[in-house]
Design a protein around this motif. Structure first.
Motif, PDB file in Angstrom:
ATOM      1  N   UNK A 183      -5.373  -1.047  11.468  1.00 44.11           N
ATOM      2  CA  UNK A 183      -4.012  -0.996  12.013  1.00 44.11           C
ATOM      3  C   UNK A 183      -3.028  -1.744  11.116  1.00 44.11           C
ATOM      4  N   UNK A 184      -1.770  -1.424  11.328  1.00 46.15           N
ATOM      5  CA  UNK A 184      -0.681  -2.196  10.726  1.00 46.15           C
ATOM      6  C   UNK A 184      -0.629  -2.177   9.197  1.00 46.15           C
ATOM      7  N   UNK A 185      -1.062  -1.106   8.593  1.00 45.46           N
ATOM      8  CA  UNK A 185      -0.835  -0.994   7.149  1.00 45.46           C
ATOM      9  C   UNK A 185       0.608  -0.533   6.942  1.00 45.46           C
ATOM     10  N   UNK A 186       1.293  -1.183   5.997  1.00 45.22           N
ATOM     11  CA  UNK A 186       2.721  -0.903   5.827  1.00 45.22           C
ATOM     12  C   UNK A 186       2.944   0.402   5.059  1.00 45.22           C
ATOM     13  N   UNK A 187       4.004   1.080   5.404  1.00 45.70           N
ATOM     14  CA  UNK A 187       4.438   2.246   4.652  1.00 45.70           C
ATOM     15  C   UNK A 187       4.813   1.793   3.235  1.00 45.70           C
ATOM     16  N   UNK A 188       4.339   2.551   2.232  1.00 43.61           N
ATOM     17  CA  UNK A 188       4.692   2.205   0.855  1.00 43.61           C
ATOM     18  C   UNK A 188       3.639   1.387   0.128  1.00 43.61           C
ATOM     19  N   UNK A 189       2.518   1.061   0.786  1.00 42.63           N
ATOM     20  CA  UNK A 189       1.470   0.366   0.030  1.00 42.63           C
ATOM     21  C   UNK A 189       0.441   1.369  -0.480  1.00 42.63           C
ATOM     22  N   UNK A 190      -0.265   0.983  -1.539  1.00 41.20           N
ATOM     23  CA  UNK A 190      -1.260   1.877  -2.126  1.00 41.20           C
ATOM     24  C   UNK A 190      -2.642   1.590  -1.561  1.00 41.20           C
ATOM     25  N   UNK A 191      -3.406   2.652  -1.420  1.00 42.77           N
ATOM     26  CA  UNK A 191      -4.767   2.527  -0.896  1.00 42.77           C
ATOM     27  C   UNK A 191      -5.681   3.406  -1.748  1.00 42.77           C
ATOM     28  N   UNK A 243      -5.949   3.435  12.902  1.00 40.67           N
ATOM     29  CA  UNK A 243      -4.710   4.203  12.967  1.00 40.67           C
ATOM     30  C   UNK A 243      -4.822   5.338  11.959  1.00 40.67           C
ATOM     31  N   UNK A 244      -4.147   6.449  12.284  1.00 40.75           N
ATOM     32  CA  UNK A 244      -4.115   7.566  11.339  1.00 40.75           C
ATOM     33  C   UNK A 244      -2.853   7.491  10.488  1.00 40.75           C
ATOM     34  N   UNK A 245      -3.016   7.649   9.194  1.00 44.47           N
ATOM     35  CA  UNK A 245      -1.876   7.544   8.280  1.00 44.47           C
ATOM     36  C   UNK A 245      -1.698   8.826   7.476  1.00 44.47           C
ATOM     37  N   UNK A 246      -0.440   9.156   7.199  1.00 46.15           N
ATOM     38  CA  UNK A 246      -0.131  10.228   6.245  1.00 46.15           C
ATOM     39  C   UNK A 246      -0.110   9.611   4.862  1.00 46.15           C
ATOM     40  N   UNK A 247      -0.893  10.192   3.963  1.00 47.65           N
ATOM     41  CA  UNK A 247      -1.041   9.564   2.655  1.00 47.65           C
ATOM     42  C   UNK A 247      -0.819  10.587   1.539  1.00 47.65           C
ATOM     43  N   UNK A 248       0.091  10.240   0.633  1.00 51.26           N
ATOM     44  CA  UNK A 248       0.283  11.076  -0.563  1.00 51.26           C
ATOM     45  C   UNK A 248      -0.778  10.666  -1.564  1.00 51.26           C
ATOM     46  N   UNK A 249      -1.483  11.659  -2.124  1.00 48.36           N
ATOM     47  CA  UNK A 249      -2.638  11.345  -2.956  1.00 48.36           C
ATOM     48  C   UNK A 249      -2.362  11.706  -4.415  1.00 48.36           C
TER      49      UNK A 249
END
Ligand code: ADP
Ligand code: ZN
Ligand code: ZN
Length: 656
Positions: free
Chosen positions: A23-31, A3-9
């Motif tokens: 897939x299925x990474x929750x909004x608000x988790x850190x990567x 899945x493609x995610x928008x990520x603040x870096x």
């Protein structure tokens, strides 16, 4: 699948970037994501729905959290912060996320490190007023609502806070109490712990990065707790928030003065709206912003009019400094009053108010100021000729040798001599040590509480302080307060200075002269007949505030209009001015008034020249659109000048 995610870096000033991952990474988790050749912590903001571009996307390298750091509502607050303060997400994270969580370590989950003990029954019985206020506040929990609790100093606001927090904790929710300065609240912490039966969690700049990280790991679990913190605690994750209390809501320290210049009170209100809970703004001297919101019916006003322990309010007197023989900036009357107090083993507090200060020349013998004929405001004094410059219209003039009113040649530069104040005091009272409390002397962990302890236990007799000391604090032993320099506030360039002076004088008066003797507050001025000095002596804070509001309405200044400044800083003055002039021609909106370039109050700092554009408008949308245009223009090579740094302040509390 991916899945493609928008990520603040973190670690970049960039807007959100797109990466792909499982897939299925929750909004608000850190990567962890790659940025150039580096690896950075990022925060998932959501799925990127845009069609896939022609570039191959880079992969998320690791997932740091199993549950979100911030809820969707909390992320919406950060998003608002990014848009309202015109700062990219990378910068928002730099401000909002503690260092420990910006590093690529997998956080351990922690257990609540606290021992709860049974809540004490309320030790004081709330008086009728307090009960009525509490009842109103209780009606408003569980939905967005703002109450302005205006209670004179010592009226028992803290007791009311404790009761409402206790209700919230009992319901299994979390409470956030913002305070201006954590060093000033040890007694408050102890009192609340006793009342609530559990230690509040404190969050402030004195904590180590690791300790901050731990507090976050605890609060994000949603367990019921009271978080007490300074400004930045507004970003702490509190998924289960039941109430936000902003104590001393008028205090200027709620406004961040670098990086993203956010206002924690404004964020508190936005946050409560997003998390659907109530806000209590408490103060003895509410900000004009909050009072205007009461008038407009947006906030509910609640009042505590009596002091819980019925101590007398000190009396205020003006000292006429005209034609007096001064020692530094001290008049003979003030020196005598200090000597008297010290002879009676009483404590003396001297306040130096330097905020927004502009040097103004006045006649020492008659108090006459040299005013710009076009604007009716005093000229600002400059060392280079011509000495007199009007900061409103730019007119310049030469300072006359003689006072046009009385013929004296005895000129006085307002604010002069205050640097030497400590020396003069030491010279005049050689047997009494001077305790100085300001940003410099209070630096370092535990330094401020140590200094304050010396005031409270009575060992310090002669105390010299700045605004820092006026915050929510009792000094029972202080009988005499001297405000050294009222005039610098009367002539300041900053439109908020009179409001601040009225707050300072009221707060200080509320803190002196406890016990059985009524204290005294002395105001030194060359302008004893100035209407504002008269107002301070004879009117209540509420009356003064209403008059100031009427003036602000006339001049379209906040809270009636909206303002911002944009500052350019660089080593060459011409380049700084040219940068701002180039920006000026990029924008024109009849709804937005733009002025400048004009010199900052501190025109040159560490070899950098600072000039600003001032923006003002009745229309917030138009103002923000203009700011966006200015910032966009800076991305054009034909506009941006290299070596110039740009700073922006939305809803500024101070002129730089
Ligand atoms: P504020 O926060 O409004 O300045 P505080 O809550 O600190 O006031 O209260 C001032 C003092 O009055 C404190 O010592 C507090 O314990 C006491 N106090 C408050 N409410 C009551 C009450 N109902 N009965 C007796 N003392 C009270
Ligand atoms: Zn004169
Ligand atoms: Zn002028």
């Amino acid at each position: 699948m991916s899945t493609r995610y928008r990520i603040a870096v973190t670690g970049t000033p960039l807007p959100p970037l797109t990466y792909q991952g499982e897939d299925n990474l929750a909004t608000g988790i850190r990567v962890i994501v790659p940025v150039g050749h580096r690896q950075q912590v990022g925060l998932i903001l959501g799925i990127d729905e845009h069609p896939l571009g022609k570039f191959t996307l880079r992969d998320i390298l690791a997932v740091l959290d199993t549950t979100p750091i911030w809820t969707t509502a909390e992320l919406a607050l950060l998003d608002w912060c990014s848009r309202y303060y015109h700062a990219n997400w990378g910068r928002v994270l730099e401000t909002a996320l503690p260092t420990a969580l910006r590093q690529a370590k997998i956080a351990k989950t922690i257990k609540r490190p606290l021992i709860a003990h049974p809540a004490q029954p309320n030790l004081v019985t709330l008086n009728t007023e307090q009960q009525q206020v509490l009842h109103s506040l209780q009606q408003q929990l569980d939905r967005f609502h703002v109450s302005l609790l205006e209670g004179v100093t010592g009226s028992g606001k803290t007791e009311v806070y404790a009761s409402i927090i206790s209700d919230v904790l009992t319901k299994g929710q979390q409470a956030l109490l913002l305070v201006p300065e954590i060093g000033l609240t040890p007694q408050m912490l102890a009192r609340l712990e006793q009342r609530l039966g559990t230690a509040p969690i404190a969050l402030h700049s004195g904590l180590t990065d690791a300790a901050r990280g731990k507090v976050w790991q605890l609060t994000r679990t949603g367990v019921p707790l009271l978080l007490i913190g300074t400004r930045s605690a507004i970003f702490a994750p509190l998924p289960n928030l039941g109430v936000i209390i902003v104590d001393e809501e008028h205090d200027a320290s709620y406004k961040q003065q670098d990086s993203i210049r956010y206002h924690a009170r404004d964020l508190a209100i936005m946050r409560a709206k997003l998390q659907n809970c109530s806000v209590i703004l408490g103060s003895a001297t509410p900000s004009l912003e909050s009072l205007a919101n009461v008038t407009q019916g947006k906030y509910q006003q609640l009042k505590l009019t009596q002091r819980a322990n019925r101590q007398p309010i000190p009396q205020l007197f003006a000292i006429d400094m005209r034609a007096q023989t001064l020692e530094g900036s001290l008049s003979p009357q003030l020196l005598t009053a200090i000597q008297n107090a010290l002879d009676h083993d009483e404590q003396v507090l001297l306040f130096l108010n330097r905020r927004g200060y502009a040097p103004v020349l006045l006649c020492h013998d008659c108090g006459h100021t040299l005013d710009c004929p076009a604007c009716d405001v005093p000229y600002t004094f400059h060392r280079t000729k011509p000495n007199l410059r009007c900061h409103h219209c730019g007119r310049v003039a030469h300072s006359p040798r003689e006072c046009p009113q009385c013929g004296s040649q005895n000129w006085h530069l307002v604010g002069q001599g205050t640097q030497r104040l400590e020396e003069v005091l030491m010279g005049h009272f050689p047997n009494t040590p001077v305790l100085r409390i300001d940003r410099d002397s209070a630096q370092g962990k535990n330094k401020l509480p140590e200094l304050l302890a010396q005031i409270r236990n009575g060992s310090a007799k002669l105390i010299l302080g700045t605004q820092m000391l006026a915050k929510g604090h009792d000094f029972a032993g202080i009988q005499l307060v001297g405000i050294i320099d009222v005039d610098s506030a009367l002539f300041a360039r900053d439109f908020r200075t009179l409001e601040r002076l009225a707050q300072l004088v009221t707060q200080v008066s509320g803190r002196a002269g406890r016990g059985n003797k009524a204290g005294k507050v002395l105001l030194q001025t060359h302008q004893p007949h100035h209407p504002f000095v008269q107002a301070l002596l004879t009117q209540s804070y509420d009356q003064i505030a209403q008059d100031l509001l009427a003036e602000r309405a006339q001049t379209h200044l906040p809270p009636f209009g909206h303002s911002a400044w944009l500052m350019a800083e660089g080593r060459k003055l011409e380049a700084v001015q040219q940068q701002l002039n180039r920006l000026l021609v990029q924008v024109s909106n009849p709804l937005v008034q733009l002025s400048g370039p004009m010199p900052a109050l501190m025109h040159r700092r560490q070899n950098y020249y600072r000039e600003l554009l001032w923006l003002q408008s009745d229309n917030r949308t138009a103002l923000h659109a203009t700011i966006s245009q200015l910032l966009d223009a800076l991305n054009q090579p034909s506009v941006a000048i290299s070596g110039i740094r740009i700073f922006l302040d939305i809803d500024p509390q101070d002129m730089p």
